[in-house]
Write a protein that holds these residues in place. Structure first.
Motif, mmCIF file in Angstrom:
data_model
loop_
_atom_site.group_PDB
_atom_site.id
_atom_site.type_symbol
_atom_site.label_atom_id
_atom_site.label_comp_id
_atom_site.label_asym_id
_atom_site.label_seq_id
_atom_site.Cartn_x
_atom_site.Cartn_y
_atom_site.Cartn_z
ATOM 1 N N SER A 134 0.832 -1.203 0.000
ATOM 2 C CA SER A 134 0.000 0.000 0.000
ATOM 3 C C SER A 134 0.868 1.256 0.000
ATOM 4 C CB SER A 134 -0.933 0.007 1.216
ATOM 5 O OG SER A 134 -0.183 0.036 2.424
ATOM 6 N N VAL A 135 2.102 1.132 0.530
ATOM 7 C CA VAL A 135 3.026 2.265 0.507
ATOM 8 C C VAL A 135 3.331 2.639 -0.938
ATOM 9 C CG1 VAL A 135 5.356 3.036 1.074
ATOM 10 C CG2 VAL A 135 4.055 1.687 2.732
ATOM 11 N N MET A 136 3.621 1.638 -1.750
ATOM 12 C CA MET A 136 3.907 1.901 -3.152
ATOM 13 C C MET A 136 2.616 2.128 -3.944
ATOM 14 S SD MET A 136 6.381 -0.187 -5.782
ATOM 15 C CE MET A 136 5.341 -1.627 -5.917
ATOM 16 N N GLY A 137 1.586 1.319 -3.627
ATOM 17 C CA GLY A 137 0.333 1.414 -4.372
ATOM 18 C C GLY A 137 -0.353 2.748 -4.210
ATOM 19 N N GLU A 138 -0.262 3.330 -3.010
ATOM 20 C CA GLU A 138 -0.908 4.614 -2.750
ATOM 21 C C GLU A 138 0.094 5.758 -2.665
ATOM 22 O OE1 GLU A 138 -4.112 4.710 -2.846
ATOM 23 O OE2 GLU A 138 -4.316 2.524 -2.912
ATOM 24 N N GLY A 139 1.370 5.441 -2.748
ATOM 25 C CA GLY A 139 2.403 6.452 -2.506
ATOM 26 C C GLY A 139 3.046 7.029 -3.749
ATOM 27 N N MET A 140 2.557 6.634 -4.930
ATOM 28 C CA MET A 140 3.124 7.173 -6.176
ATOM 29 C C MET A 140 1.987 7.587 -7.104
ATOM 30 S SD MET A 140 6.283 4.596 -7.107
ATOM 31 C CE MET A 140 5.144 3.282 -7.588
ATOM 32 N N ASP A 141 2.148 8.709 -7.764
ATOM 33 C CA ASP A 141 1.184 9.115 -8.793
ATOM 34 C C ASP A 141 1.380 8.256 -10.031
ATOM 35 O OD1 ASP A 141 0.301 11.080 -7.126
ATOM 36 O OD2 ASP A 141 1.394 12.713 -8.112
ATOM 37 N N VAL A 142 0.290 7.745 -10.567
ATOM 38 C CA VAL A 142 0.380 6.901 -11.761
ATOM 39 C C VAL A 142 1.090 7.644 -12.891
ATOM 40 C CG1 VAL A 142 -0.944 5.701 -13.541
ATOM 41 C CG2 VAL A 142 -1.678 5.585 -11.143
ATOM 42 N N GLU A 143 0.781 8.910 -13.058
ATOM 43 C CA GLU A 143 1.393 9.698 -14.132
ATOM 44 C C GLU A 143 2.911 9.760 -13.976
ATOM 45 O OE1 GLU A 143 1.189 14.211 -16.070
ATOM 46 O OE2 GLU A 143 -0.157 13.632 -14.438
ATOM 47 N N GLN A 144 3.376 9.978 -12.758
ATOM 48 C CA GLN A 144 4.825 10.019 -12.523
ATOM 49 C C GLN A 144 5.454 8.651 -12.764
ATOM 50 O OE1 GLN A 144 6.575 11.992 -9.162
ATOM 51 N NE2 GLN A 144 4.741 13.247 -8.807
ATOM 52 N N TYR A 145 4.807 7.603 -12.267
ATOM 53 C CA TYR A 145 5.347 6.255 -12.433
ATOM 54 C C TYR A 145 5.517 5.906 -13.911
ATOM 55 C CZ TYR A 145 5.714 1.197 -12.585
ATOM 56 O OH TYR A 145 6.139 -0.083 -12.862
ATOM 57 N N TRP A 199 1.577 -12.564 -0.330
ATOM 58 C CA TRP A 199 2.540 -11.552 -0.771
ATOM 59 C C TRP A 199 2.503 -11.390 -2.293
ATOM 60 C CZ3 TRP A 199 7.413 -11.533 -3.414
ATOM 61 C CH2 TRP A 199 8.093 -10.313 -3.309
ATOM 62 N N VAL A 200 2.394 -12.502 -2.988
ATOM 63 C CA VAL A 200 2.357 -12.459 -4.453
ATOM 64 C C VAL A 200 1.128 -11.699 -4.941
ATOM 65 C CG1 VAL A 200 2.182 -13.861 -6.551
ATOM 66 C CG2 VAL A 200 3.698 -14.581 -4.702
ATOM 67 N N MET A 201 -0.028 -11.942 -4.319
ATOM 68 C CA MET A 201 -1.247 -11.260 -4.748
ATOM 69 C C MET A 201 -1.219 -9.769 -4.406
ATOM 70 S SD MET A 201 -3.044 -13.219 -6.527
ATOM 71 C CE MET A 201 -4.414 -12.055 -6.683
ATOM 72 N N ALA A 202 -0.558 -9.424 -3.291
ATOM 73 C CA ALA A 202 -0.400 -8.006 -2.962
ATOM 74 C C ALA A 202 0.424 -7.311 -4.040
ATOM 75 C CB ALA A 202 0.254 -7.856 -1.596
ATOM 76 N N HIS A 203 1.472 -7.988 -4.505
ATOM 77 C CA HIS A 203 2.314 -7.479 -5.590
ATOM 78 C C HIS A 203 1.490 -7.369 -6.876
ATOM 79 C CE1 HIS A 203 6.449 -7.908 -7.826
ATOM 80 N NE2 HIS A 203 5.810 -6.796 -8.128
ATOM 81 N N TYR A 204 0.737 -8.399 -7.162
ATOM 82 C CA TYR A 204 -0.095 -8.463 -8.366
ATOM 83 C C TYR A 204 -1.100 -7.305 -8.409
ATOM 84 C CZ TYR A 204 -3.479 -10.563 -11.661
ATOM 85 O OH TYR A 204 -4.329 -10.815 -12.712
ATOM 86 N N ASN A 205 -1.764 -7.077 -7.289
ATOM 87 C CA ASN A 205 -2.787 -6.024 -7.233
ATOM 88 C C ASN A 205 -2.166 -4.633 -7.316
ATOM 89 O OD1 ASN A 205 -4.911 -7.860 -7.031
ATOM 90 N ND2 ASN A 205 -4.729 -7.988 -4.806
ATOM 91 N N ALA A 206 -0.997 -4.454 -6.693
ATOM 92 C CA ALA A 206 -0.326 -3.156 -6.775
ATOM 93 C C ALA A 206 0.114 -2.875 -8.211
ATOM 94 C CB ALA A 206 0.873 -3.127 -5.840
ATOM 95 N N ALA A 207 0.632 -3.909 -8.880
ATOM 96 C CA ALA A 207 1.061 -3.744 -10.269
ATOM 97 C C ALA A 207 -0.120 -3.375 -11.158
ATOM 98 C CB ALA A 207 1.726 -5.022 -10.775
ATOM 99 N N GLY A 208 -1.287 -3.962 -10.854
ATOM 100 C CA GLY A 208 -2.475 -3.693 -11.658
ATOM 101 C C GLY A 208 -2.889 -2.231 -11.644
ATOM 102 N N LYS A 209 -2.646 -1.563 -10.525
ATOM 103 C CA LYS A 209 -3.021 -0.148 -10.438
ATOM 104 C C LYS A 209 -2.241 0.684 -11.442
ATOM 105 C CE LYS A 209 -3.081 3.882 -7.452
ATOM 106 N NZ LYS A 209 -2.971 4.444 -6.096
#
Length: 305
Positions: free
Chosen positions: A112-123, A249-259
């Motif tokens: 959630s730190v990475m998933g909510e901590g970066m703007d999609v546009e910047q990423y 852990w894998v699914m947390a990674h998967y869901n963060a990548a999906g964002k």
């Protein structure tokens, strides 16, 4: 202990080492007091973040992955407390497994730190400067896998029934499940991502695979007396570890990548060029460290329950 007892113990210690105790005590006389920043090496640690772009959120991305690598090191350290022990009890085994699981719990929740901590546009701007680098290339994570289970459980599910289990470690390496994510699907050729990874780590990995072949966590469990293998707390700790690493852990990674990379029909490739949706999802990987501790139904539905 009294002052005299402490001094006598110090003297005995350095006599056994063949070092004059007077020299050690005089060294203490001139030594500087320890500080937090010297002990933790704060300045060095905080100097390791070097962005490649002007996008501020790239710093979040860098530091997040550096924290992951520190946690991976802690996990490997705990695994060795079991793997390298000649006499292991159910209590000790359970204790270290639960420590490891807590580290992976932190890793899972930290997305959630990475998933909510970066703007999609910047990423989407700075990610292309990372090509072909990828989290796929975390050597420590691969070592965690090797140190956790028998190699057959890390072989691509398509080859497990036919691969020669007595073949070389190099042959096992060539058929590991994550090899598929480093190859071009149409040509079968290795991507730059995989070539660079292998150039740096393949020899080290094969040595590591051999070192842990008979002392990985699964083998250590099977070497325990039958009555210890039936210990309910130990079994629960192993199942918890297996599920936390290979599903949660894998699914947390998967869901963060999906964002950041999009849905099924619009997903971007990972920076390393892999089809990350198939590579990451546990129902495709079919990776289970301790399959003998799960029911047939649980194995069949791995990653979906």
């Amino acid at each position: 202990m009294s002052k005299e007892e402490i001094l006598k113990s110090i003297e005995n210690k350095y006599e056994e080492l063949g070092v004059p105790v007077e020299a050690m005590l005089e060294g203490l006389l001139w030594s500087k007091p320890i500080t937090y920043w010297d002990y933790i090496q704060t300045d060095a640690l905080l100097g390791l973040q070097i962005p490649r772009t002007t996008q501020p959120d790239e710093m979040v991305f860098i530091m997040y992955h550096q924290v992951n690598e520190l946690l991976f090191k802690m996990i490997l350290w705990e695994i060795d407390q079991v793997a390298k022990s000649n006499d292991i009890s159910a209590e000790k085994f359970t204790k270290h497994l639960m420590r490891i699981s807590r580290y992976f719990d932190v890793l899972s929740s930290s997305f959630s730190v990475m998933g909510e901590g970066m703007d999609v546009e910047q990423y989407l701007k700075f990610r292309n400067t990372l090509t072909p680098a990828s989290g796929f290339q975390s050597a420590q994570y691969r070592k965690i896998e090797f140190a956790s289970t028998e190699l057959i459980n890390l072989i691509d599910a398509r080859f497990r029934d036919t691969i020669d289990r007595d073949s070389s470690f190099k042959n096992a390496y060539d058929h590991l499940y994550w090899q598929a994510a480093g190859k071009n699907y149409s040509t079968g050729q290795k991507t730059t991502l995989l070539k660079l990874f292998e150039k740096k780590y393949m020899g080290e990995f094969i040595d590591f695979m051999e070192d842990y072949n008979d002392c990985n966590l699964s083998k250590k469990f099977k070497q325990l007396p039958d009555e210890v293998q039936k210990n309910k707390e130990l079994i629960e700790a192993m199942r918890h570890y297996d599920y936390t690493v290979n599903v949660k852990w894998v699914m947390a990674h998967y869901n963060a990548a999906g964002k950041y990379l999009g849905g099924d029909d619009t997903a971007l490739e990972a920076t390393g060029g892999s089809n990350w949706r198939k590579y990451l999802h546990p129902k495709y990987q079919r990776r289970i460290f301790f399959p003998y501790l799960w029911s047939e139904e649980e194995v069949k539905n791995w990653g979906t329950f």
